[in-house]
Scaffold this active site. Structure first.
Site, PDB file in Angstrom:
ATOM      1  N   LYS A 297       0.822  -1.218   0.127  1.00 20.55           N
ATOM      2  CA  LYS A 297      -0.065  -0.104   0.054  1.00 20.55           C
ATOM      3  C   LYS A 297       0.871   1.213  -0.049  1.00 20.55           C
ATOM      4  CE  LYS A 297      -2.326  -1.274   3.744  1.00 20.55           C
ATOM      5  NZ  LYS A 297      -1.955  -2.579   3.939  1.00 20.55           N
ATOM      6  N   THR A 298       1.822   1.436   0.985  1.00 19.61           N
ATOM      7  CA  THR A 298       2.612   2.475   1.073  1.00 19.61           C
ATOM      8  C   THR A 298       3.461   2.928  -0.075  1.00 19.61           C
ATOM      9  OG1 THR A 298       2.800   2.271   3.378  1.00 19.61           O
ATOM     10  CG2 THR A 298       4.418   3.715   2.313  1.00 19.61           C
TER      11      THR A 298
ATOM     12  N   GLU B  38      -3.566   5.920   1.265  1.00 22.66           N
ATOM     13  CA  GLU B  38      -3.500   4.452   1.852  1.00 22.66           C
ATOM     14  C   GLU B  38      -4.556   4.156   2.775  1.00 22.66           C
ATOM     15  OE1 GLU B  38       0.085   1.965   4.157  1.00 22.66           O
ATOM     16  OE2 GLU B  38       0.493   4.033   3.319  1.00 22.66           O
TER      17      GLU B  38
END
Length: 467
Positions: A123-124, A167
């Site tokens: 995600k990051t 995110e």
């Protein structure tokens, strides 16, 4: 272009408990940039706290009831904040509303075009790639990321453009609060065992997230990862949702034709609308190349020309703790990884193995994160470490959890040994830098790995190597 969003009344004078955290600090930064009177507290002093003060926020060190101002409009908390926190108790006494971090973030996205990036891993990085690319294209996005792009406090930004990239955290189901125009699902696996008892619960949670995509919006989802494929099959009947798949599968809408490793970078070629498109990815590993393709597909879903977006993604140079090169000393490179789930560990170890010069060794310092995760996945963590030439395994980093009787790093060490790995327990964290410096030789790669404070060891290892 959308008008600049204002500040909801409840967030005009917010107090953040744990303001230095990756998710919390980003929201605080955006609110401060929009003109809110931001205050909060954190357990310890940090560069992130200093960055927030530079934006005008009041940041206290330590938690105490007196830190909560009488005129606070709300108290913002994450799921990590315990019920007995003194500031939370004081809020109850004063009748100050308590707002979960996810609700605050959702309110910041109101009136904009949100892209919500979800998945068990990646995600990051994917959120960061989009933030960098959209900024490079002059679209001036707002973004909230679970890691710093450059230095402390660079995990979030208030932009004047109409796009907000966020995110979306599945760990506590908080991603169900968002209403994105584009949702990305990178992968779906069982994790966060304190909150999910089964894959069925995980799928149900992700289905709810996908169901919040606005009518006419798009789901960008992996065509390769088994959990994502299953999720896609479950949501295809949503009539208002456009599903775009990406990956190496032959039937993928955005198909990966080739990924070429080039040391600590890579090059990826995709087939999009029948045309080949090649672009650079400045971080190593197939998983990061696939993240870049997900970012490309999401931007295209918003109407951004693919060739422009691909070139802009190539300007992304990484995010802290995602295979971040910390430095080199005595011919030894030290890299830091946030990987803490076996799938992430395996992907990063394979990427580092591919990037390692011939004849060099890969040495790993691994710190398990959470007792519950180690209890459920310790065997798989140990098996992943078999990809390294030698590993030191620290004690479990507890984070928000209390110890579980009988659950220690020995579970990982035993599994790694059974898999043929060379693994040593390292109970004294202060001695690790010296141990690694004594093991490593010119040409070797050292990887510090885990979601806890193992990241602090990189500079110490470099210092010992330089001595």
């Amino acid at each position: 272009m959308a008008p600049a969003p204002g500040i909801p009344t409840a967030l005009e004078r917010p107090h953040f408990i744990g303001i230095g955290g990756a998710g919390m600090s980003g929201i605080a930064k955006i609110l401060a940039a929009r003109g809110a009177k931001v205050a909060g507290s954190d357990a310890k002093e940090s560069e992130t706290a200093q960055a927030l003060r530079a934006l005008g926020a009041t940041v206290h060190v330590g938690h105490a009831a007196a830190h909560l101002a009488d005129d606070a409009s709300c108290v913002v908390v994450s799921s990590a904040i315990r019920a007995d926190n003194p500031e939370l108790a004081r809020a109850a006494e004063l009748g100050v509303p308590v707002v979960h971090r996810s609700d605050a973030l959702a309110s910041l996205m109101g009136g904009l075009r949100p892209i919500a990036v979800a998945g068990t891993h990646g995600k990051t990085t994917t959120t960061s790639m989009l933030a960098v690319a959209l900024t490079e294209l002059g679209l001036d996005p707002s973004y909230a990321i679970g890691g710093d792009l450059e230095g402390p406090g660079t995990n979030a930004r208030h932009g004047e453009g109409e796009i907000f990239v966020a995110e979306a955290d599945e760990s506590d189901r908080s991603f169900q609060k968002y209403d994105p125009e584009v949702a990305i699902v990178l992968n779906v696996e069982l994790d966060h065992h304190a909150n999910y008892a089964s894959m069925d619960e995980i799928y149900e949670s992700f289905e709810t997230f996908v169901g919040k995509v606005v009518p006419g919006g798009t789901l960008v989802i992996s065509a390769d990862q088994a959990g994502a494929v299953e999720l896609a099959s479950r949501v295809r009947d949503l009539s208002t949702l456009k599903v775009v798949t990406y990956g190496e599968a032959a039937a993928a809408d955005v198909r990966v034709h080739k990924i070429t490793a080039r040391g600590l970078t890579s090059e990826v070629t995709v087939v999009l609308d029948g045309r080949y498109l090649t672009f650079a990815v400045s971080v190593p590993g197939r998983h990061y190349a696939l993240n870049a393709v997900a970012a490309l597909a999401a931007g295209v879903a918003l109407g951004i020309p693919a060739h422009n977006l691909a070139s802009a993604i190539g300007t992304y140079t990484g995010v802290k703790r995602r295979l971040q090169l910390k430095g080199e000393a005595a011919g030894v490179q030290v890299v830091d990884s946030y990987a803490h789930h076996p799938t992430e560990m395996t992907a990063d170890l394979e990427a580092m193995r591919a990037a390692a010069p011939g004849g060099s060794r890969l040495l790993v310092v691994f710190q398990p994160h959470l007792f519950s995760r180690t209890q459920e996945l310790g065997t798989e963590m140990g098996q992943a470490l078999a990809l390294a030439d030698s590993s030191l395994v620290l004690d479990i980093y507890p984070a928000r959890e209390d110890p579980i009787p009988g659950i220690t790093s020995a579970l990982i060490i035993d599994a790694a040994t059974a898999a043929g790995a060379q693994v040593t327990a390292a109970h004294d964290k202060d001695a690790v830098a010296g141990l690694v410096a004594g093991m490593a030789g010119p040409g070797d790669l050292v990887l510090t790995m885990g979601a806890g404070d193992v990241t602090d060891l990189g500079p110490l290892i470099l210092a010992r190597l330089s001595a």
